[in-house]
Design a protein around this motif. Structure first.
Motif, PDB file in Angstrom:
ATOM      1  N   LEU A   1       0.814  -1.204   0.000  1.00  0.00           N
ATOM      2  CA  LEU A   1       0.000   0.000   0.000  1.00  0.00           C
ATOM      3  C   LEU A   1       0.850   1.258   0.000  1.00  0.00           C
TER       4      LEU A   1
ATOM      5  N   LEU B   1      -8.248   0.508  -1.353  1.00  0.00           N
ATOM      6  CA  LEU B   1      -7.517  -0.687  -0.925  1.00  0.00           C
ATOM      7  C   LEU B   1      -7.663  -1.811  -1.945  1.00  0.00           C
TER       8      LEU B   1
ATOM      9  N   GLU C   1      -5.587  -6.406   1.738  1.00  0.00           N
ATOM     10  CA  GLU C   1      -5.812  -5.349   2.738  1.00  0.00           C
ATOM     11  C   GLU C   1      -7.238  -4.823   2.667  1.00  0.00           C
TER      12      GLU C   1
ATOM     13  N   GLN D   1      -5.169  -1.310  -4.707  1.00  0.00           N
ATOM     14  CA  GLN D   1      -3.758  -1.446  -4.342  1.00  0.00           C
ATOM     15  C   GLN D   1      -3.398  -2.810  -3.770  1.00  0.00           C
ATOM     16  N   ASP D   2      -4.271  -3.354  -2.933  1.00  0.00           N
ATOM     17  CA  ASP D   2      -3.952  -4.604  -2.257  1.00  0.00           C
ATOM     18  C   ASP D   2      -5.255  -5.268  -1.810  1.00  0.00           C
TER      19      ASP D   2
END
Length: 141
Positions: A9, A93, A100, A96-97
Motif C-alpha cells: 500500500l 484498498l 488489505e 492497491q492490495d
C-alpha cells in the motif's frame, strides 16, 4: 525464523484520514443507533476491536491523529461523511492490495459486531438498519 510481510500500500495522508474516518465512523454510527444500550459502551467495544486490527490497516488505525468528519450534529450528517468514506476506502484498498481491502472489511465488520455485543439481547431495528447501511457501503466498492 522471522516472518516478514512487505506492504504494497501507498497511502497519502488524506487516504489514511479517510480510512480512519470510515472505520471509527462506523463505530460512531453504531453508537448513535444503539437505542437499547449505552452509546459509550457501544463505542468503547467497537473502538477496542479497531485497535486490535493487524496488517497495514492496523498500522493506519493505530496512528495518533485527529479523525475528521465525526463531529456531525446529527446521525444524518455523520452518515454523510462515514458511508462514502467506507466505500472510498474499499475502492482504494481494492485497487492497491485486495488482501488489505479484505482486512479492512473484516476489521470494520468485527468492530460493528463487537458494538452490537454491548447491547443486551438482539439489536433493535435501528441498529439492524445501521448495520445494513454500513455493510452496503463496504460492499458498494
Amino acid at each position: 525464523m522471522a516472518i516478514t510481510h512487505t506492504y504494497t500500500l501507498t497511502l497519502a495522508d488524506q487516504d489514511k484520514a479517510t480510512l480512519r474516518t470510515a472505520a471509527y465512523g462506523a463505530v460512531s454510527l453504531m453508537a448513535a443507533a444503539g437505542t437499547a444500550g449505552s452509546p459509550h459502551r457501544i463505542a468503547t467495544r467497537g473502538s477496542i476491536a479497531l485497535t486490535s486490527a493487524t496488517g497495514q490497516v492496523g498500522y493506519v488505525l493505530a496512528e495518533k491523529s485527529k479523525i475528521e468528519g465525526l463531529n456531525g450534529r446529527s446521525v444524518a450528517e455523520l452518515a454523510d461523511q462515514v458511508l462514502p468514506a467506507l466505500t472510498a476506502t474499499m475502492r482504494l484498498l481494492g485497487r492497491q492490495d485486495p488482501a488489505e481491502a479484505d482486512n479492512f472489511r473484516t476489521t470494520v465488520t468485527l468492530a460493528v459486531e463487537e458494538s452490537v455485543r454491548a447491547v443486551k439481547g438482539e439489536p433493535g431495528p435501528v441498529m439492524t438498519e445501521m448495520i445494513r447501511k454500513i455493510t452496503g457501503a463496504l460492499d458498494a466498492a
